[in-house]
Design a protein around this motif. Structure first.
Motif, PDB file in Angstrom:
ATOM      1  N   SER A 180       0.828  -1.203   0.000  1.00 57.70           N
ATOM      2  CA  SER A 180       0.000   0.000   0.000  1.00 57.70           C
ATOM      3  C   SER A 180       0.868   1.261   0.000  1.00 57.70           C
ATOM      4  O   SER A 180       0.608   2.204  -0.750  1.00 57.70           O
ATOM      5  N   ARG A 181       1.913   1.253   0.821  1.00 58.17           N
ATOM      6  CA  ARG A 181       2.801   2.416   0.904  1.00 58.17           C
ATOM      7  C   ARG A 181       3.525   2.643  -0.425  1.00 58.17           C
ATOM      8  O   ARG A 181       3.628   3.784  -0.896  1.00 58.17           O
ATOM      9  N   MET A 182       4.008   1.567  -1.050  1.00 57.41           N
ATOM     10  CA  MET A 182       4.700   1.698  -2.326  1.00 57.41           C
ATOM     11  C   MET A 182       3.757   2.180  -3.421  1.00 57.41           C
ATOM     12  O   MET A 182       4.116   3.008  -4.267  1.00 57.41           O
ATOM     13  N   THR A 183       2.527   1.681  -3.421  1.00 58.55           N
ATOM     14  CA  THR A 183       1.537   2.095  -4.409  1.00 58.55           C
ATOM     15  C   THR A 183       1.224   3.577  -4.278  1.00 58.55           C
ATOM     16  O   THR A 183       1.094   4.287  -5.280  1.00 58.55           O
ATOM     17  N   GLN A 184       1.097   4.043  -3.041  1.00 60.10           N
ATOM     18  CA  GLN A 184       0.827   5.460  -2.825  1.00 60.10           C
ATOM     19  C   GLN A 184       1.967   6.325  -3.339  1.00 60.10           C
ATOM     20  O   GLN A 184       1.743   7.364  -3.973  1.00 60.10           O
ATOM     21  N   MET A 185       3.202   5.897  -3.096  1.00 63.13           N
ATOM     22  CA  MET A 185       4.351   6.688  -3.530  1.00 63.13           C
ATOM     23  C   MET A 185       4.501   6.697  -5.048  1.00 63.13           C
ATOM     24  O   MET A 185       4.992   7.665  -5.631  1.00 63.13           O
ATOM     25  N   MET A 186       4.067   5.610  -5.719  1.00 69.13           N
ATOM     26  CA  MET A 186       4.243   5.502  -7.158  1.00 69.13           C
ATOM     27  C   MET A 186       3.058   6.047  -7.944  1.00 69.13           C
ATOM     28  O   MET A 186       2.950   5.816  -9.148  1.00 69.13           O
ATOM     29  N   LEU A 187       2.182   6.791  -7.283  1.00 73.59           N
ATOM     30  CA  LEU A 187       1.042   7.389  -7.978  1.00 73.59           C
ATOM     31  C   LEU A 187       1.477   8.306  -9.129  1.00 73.59           C
ATOM     32  O   LEU A 187       0.888   8.247 -10.213  1.00 73.59           O
ATOM     33  N   PRO A 188       2.495   9.172  -8.945  1.00 71.41           N
ATOM     34  CA  PRO A 188       2.931   9.996 -10.089  1.00 71.41           C
ATOM     35  C   PRO A 188       3.368   9.166 -11.289  1.00 71.41           C
ATOM     36  O   PRO A 188       3.045   9.509 -12.431  1.00 71.41           O
ATOM     37  N   PHE A 189       4.111   8.087 -11.041  1.00 74.30           N
ATOM     38  CA  PHE A 189       4.539   7.220 -12.144  1.00 74.30           C
ATOM     39  C   PHE A 189       3.333   6.611 -12.850  1.00 74.30           C
ATOM     40  O   PHE A 189       3.295   6.533 -14.084  1.00 74.30           O
ATOM     41  N   ALA A 190       2.346   6.178 -12.070  1.00 74.76           N
ATOM     42  CA  ALA A 190       1.144   5.593 -12.659  1.00 74.76           C
ATOM     43  C   ALA A 190       0.398   6.615 -13.513  1.00 74.76           C
ATOM     44  O   ALA A 190      -0.119   6.287 -14.598  1.00 74.76           O
ATOM     45  N   MET A 191       0.347   7.857 -13.059  1.00 68.48           N
ATOM     46  CA  MET A 191      -0.310   8.913 -13.824  1.00 68.48           C
ATOM     47  C   MET A 191       0.412   9.172 -15.139  1.00 68.48           C
ATOM     48  O   MET A 191      -0.210   9.307 -16.200  1.00 68.48           O
ATOM     49  N   ILE A 192       1.732   9.233 -15.074  1.00 73.29           N
ATOM     50  CA  ILE A 192       2.517   9.490 -16.291  1.00 73.29           C
ATOM     51  C   ILE A 192       2.394   8.329 -17.264  1.00 73.29           C
ATOM     52  O   ILE A 192       2.181   8.523 -18.467  1.00 73.29           O
ATOM     53  N   LEU A 193       2.520   7.101 -16.758  1.00 76.34           N
ATOM     54  CA  LEU A 193       2.468   5.938 -17.629  1.00 76.34           C
ATOM     55  C   LEU A 193       1.096   5.790 -18.282  1.00 76.34           C
ATOM     56  O   LEU A 193       0.995   5.511 -19.492  1.00 76.34           O
ATOM     57  N   SER A 194       0.030   5.963 -17.507  1.00 77.73           N
ATOM     58  CA  SER A 194      -1.317   5.837 -18.079  1.00 77.73           C
ATOM     59  C   SER A 194      -1.575   6.928 -19.116  1.00 77.73           C
ATOM     60  O   SER A 194      -2.167   6.659 -20.175  1.00 77.73           O
ATOM     61  N   SER A 195      -1.120   8.148 -18.850  1.00 82.06           N
ATOM     62  CA  SER A 195      -1.291   9.236 -19.821  1.00 82.06           C
ATOM     63  C   SER A 195      -0.500   8.952 -21.092  1.00 82.06           C
ATOM     64  O   SER A 195      -0.974   9.207 -22.207  1.00 82.06           O
ATOM     65  N   LEU A 196       0.710   8.429 -20.923  1.00 84.88           N
ATOM     66  CA  LEU A 196       1.535   8.087 -22.078  1.00 84.88           C
ATOM     67  C   LEU A 196       0.884   7.002 -22.928  1.00 84.88           C
ATOM     68  O   LEU A 196       0.875   7.075 -24.170  1.00 84.88           O
ATOM     69  N   LEU A 197       0.311   6.001 -22.276  1.00 84.65           N
ATOM     70  CA  LEU A 197      -0.366   4.934 -23.014  1.00 84.65           C
ATOM     71  C   LEU A 197      -1.582   5.469 -23.773  1.00 84.65           C
ATOM     72  O   LEU A 197      -1.831   5.076 -24.924  1.00 84.65           O
ATOM     73  N   ILE A 198      -2.322   6.370 -23.151  1.00 82.94           N
ATOM     74  CA  ILE A 198      -3.519   6.921 -23.797  1.00 82.94           C
ATOM     75  C   ILE A 198      -3.145   7.680 -25.064  1.00 82.94           C
ATOM     76  O   ILE A 198      -3.750   7.477 -26.128  1.00 82.94           O
ATOM     77  N   VAL A 199      -2.134   8.571 -24.986  1.00 86.10           N
ATOM     78  CA  VAL A 199      -1.776   9.357 -26.170  1.00 86.10           C
ATOM     79  C   VAL A 199      -1.126   8.484 -27.240  1.00 86.10           C
ATOM     80  O   VAL A 199      -1.308   8.713 -28.445  1.00 86.10           O
ATOM     81  N   ALA A 200      -0.356   7.465 -26.814  1.00 88.26           N
ATOM     82  CA  ALA A 200       0.273   6.567 -27.789  1.00 88.26           C
ATOM     83  C   ALA A 200      -0.784   5.751 -28.527  1.00 88.26           C
ATOM     84  O   ALA A 200      -0.723   5.602 -29.758  1.00 88.26           O
ATOM     85  N   ILE A 201      -1.764   5.219 -27.797  1.00 90.08           N
ATOM     86  CA  ILE A 201      -2.849   4.466 -28.427  1.00 90.08           C
ATOM     87  C   ILE A 201      -3.670   5.367 -29.340  1.00 90.08           C
ATOM     88  O   ILE A 201      -4.060   4.969 -30.450  1.00 90.08           O
ATOM     89  N   THR A 202      -3.924   6.589 -28.876  1.00 92.26           N
ATOM     90  CA  THR A 202      -4.679   7.541 -29.695  1.00 92.26           C
ATOM     91  C   THR A 202      -3.987   7.801 -31.016  1.00 92.26           C
ATOM     92  O   THR A 202      -4.607   7.776 -32.088  1.00 92.26           O
ATOM     93  N   HIS A 203      -2.688   8.049 -30.966  1.00 93.65           N
ATOM     94  CA  HIS A 203      -1.951   8.328 -32.204  1.00 93.65           C
ATOM     95  C   HIS A 203      -1.914   7.094 -33.113  1.00 93.65           C
ATOM     96  O   HIS A 203      -2.071   7.210 -34.334  1.00 93.65           O
ATOM     97  N   ALA A 204      -1.716   5.922 -32.516  1.00 93.08           N
ATOM     98  CA  ALA A 204      -1.631   4.696 -33.316  1.00 93.08           C
ATOM     99  C   ALA A 204      -2.931   4.425 -34.074  1.00 93.08           C
ATOM    100  O   ALA A 204      -2.904   3.892 -35.189  1.00 93.08           O
ATOM    101  N   ILE A 205      -4.065   4.798 -33.490  1.00 92.24           N
ATOM    102  CA  ILE A 205      -5.355   4.557 -34.146  1.00 92.24           C
ATOM    103  C   ILE A 205      -5.754   5.742 -35.019  1.00 92.24           C
ATOM    104  O   ILE A 205      -6.229   5.560 -36.152  1.00 92.24           O
ATOM    105  N   ALA A 206      -5.575   6.960 -34.508  1.00 92.79           N
ATOM    106  CA  ALA A 206      -6.072   8.148 -35.206  1.00 92.79           C
ATOM    107  C   ALA A 206      -5.321   8.413 -36.504  1.00 92.79           C
ATOM    108  O   ALA A 206      -5.930   8.852 -37.495  1.00 92.79           O
ATOM    109  N   ARG A 207      -4.029   8.164 -36.522  1.00 92.98           N
ATOM    110  CA  ARG A 207      -3.246   8.495 -37.721  1.00 92.98           C
ATOM    111  C   ARG A 207      -3.729   7.742 -38.969  1.00 92.98           C
ATOM    112  O   ARG A 207      -4.034   8.382 -39.991  1.00 92.98           O
TER     113      ARG A 207
END
Length: 305
Positions: A160-187
């Motif tokens: 639980s403590r590690m998950t709480q600390m890694m919230l910024p990484f999770a936010m960055i990774l999920s945002s990166l996946l969303i834009v990468a998937i968007t570009h891969a489909i939209a282009r």
């Protein structure tokens, strides 16, 4: 699909994706919600774009107001990426701006939720981890786990403590996946609809900034400093920066293998297969580090001559 019917089809897709957010499929469909907005905004004038979006919003608002909140959240990065597609900006710029928009929205949601709605992210994460690991604790206390394995409350607390600390990484990774998937489909979709969208560089040309090495050294120093310090701030920086840098080195290593395959005329499947050991065997990241520090690609090019 005829071009004149494409916007209507994407409006229906947009509606279905929004409606899926309250279903078990939301873990997947949430990563696709920027796609219809980006496609429609890039392909249509503003008035026609609103003509397709507004009816969808009105339809979902009649079902549940939460759909409007989610739609508004994914609208912003979709409009930004769609506008950049319309201007035929480089693909990497589109990804950067989309990533920045998503991250800013996530931070804003956390601030607003904490300030006005008493949202406690740490407590929420702790409840999720406890709910997930409680069966393991029960099995460990009853001796149901085989091989002498046990699961204690201390282990659950550590996760639980590690998950709480890694919230910024999770936010960055999920945002990166969303834009990468968007570009891969939209282009490819936009290209078929007559909107020319620049592609990313070929994998063999992927080169990350050499300054990442200095960031890596700084993180190593901070890691040593955090071990002799009670500063949670330093620990959070190290815990989040380390996997981000490792991901960058993986990308650099993969780019090197694609370059090598192209340079040596290897079978195209070989650099794709190289992604497996790069991801599963962390020491392989050293190849990406060496490719950043030393002119490996120039050396291989000279040897070929």
């Amino acid at each position: 699909m005829k071009q004149r019917f494409a916007p209507a089809v994407w409006s229906i897709i947009y509606l279905l994706l929004l409606l899926s957010l309250l279903t078990p499929f939301s873990m997947v469909t949430a990563f696709l919600l920027v796609v219809p907005v980006a496609v429609l905004f890039a392909a249509l004038p503003l008035k026609l774009f609103m003509l397709h979006i507004v009816p969808v919003w009105l339809a979902v608002a009649l079902i549940h107001p939460i759909f409007l909140v989610m739609a508004a959240f994914f609208l912003v990065p979709g409009v930004i990426m769609g506008q950049l597609y319309r201007k035929q900006e480089p693909a990497m710029k589109v990804l950067r701006y989309g990533l920045a928009a998503l991250l800013l929205e996530l931070v804003l949601l956390l601030v607003v939720g904490t300030a006005f709605f008493q949202l406690d992210v740490n407590q929420y994460v702790d409840e999720i981890v406890t709910m997930t690991t409680q069966p393991l604790e029960d099995m460990g206390s009853s001796g149901a786990l085989t091989g002498g394995l046990t699961w204690t409350a201390e282990q659950s607390e550590a996760i639980s403590r590690m998950t709480q600390m890694m919230l910024p990484f999770a936010m960055i990774l999920s945002s990166l996946l969303i834009v990468a998937i968007t570009h891969a489909i939209a282009r490819p979709v936009l290209n078929r609809m007559g909107v020319s969208v620049p592609a990313l560089k070929r994998a063999k040309d992927w080169r990350l900034p050499r300054s990442l090495i200095w960031y890596y050294l700084l993180v190593v120093i901070l890691d040593f400093a955090s071990q002799d310090s009670d500063s949670r701030f330093l620990e959070v920086i190290v815990v989040n920066a380390t996997p981000l840098l490792q991901l960058c080195f993986m990308i650099q290593a993969l780019g090197f293998f694609f370059f090598l395959a192209d340079n040596r005329k290897w079978h195209p499947i070989l650099p794709i297969l190289s992604a497996i050991p790069i991801v599963l065997f962390p020491p392989m990241q050293i190849i990406g580090i060496l490719d950043l520090v030393f002119p490996l690609r120039q050396a291989f090019s000279k040897n070929k001559r």
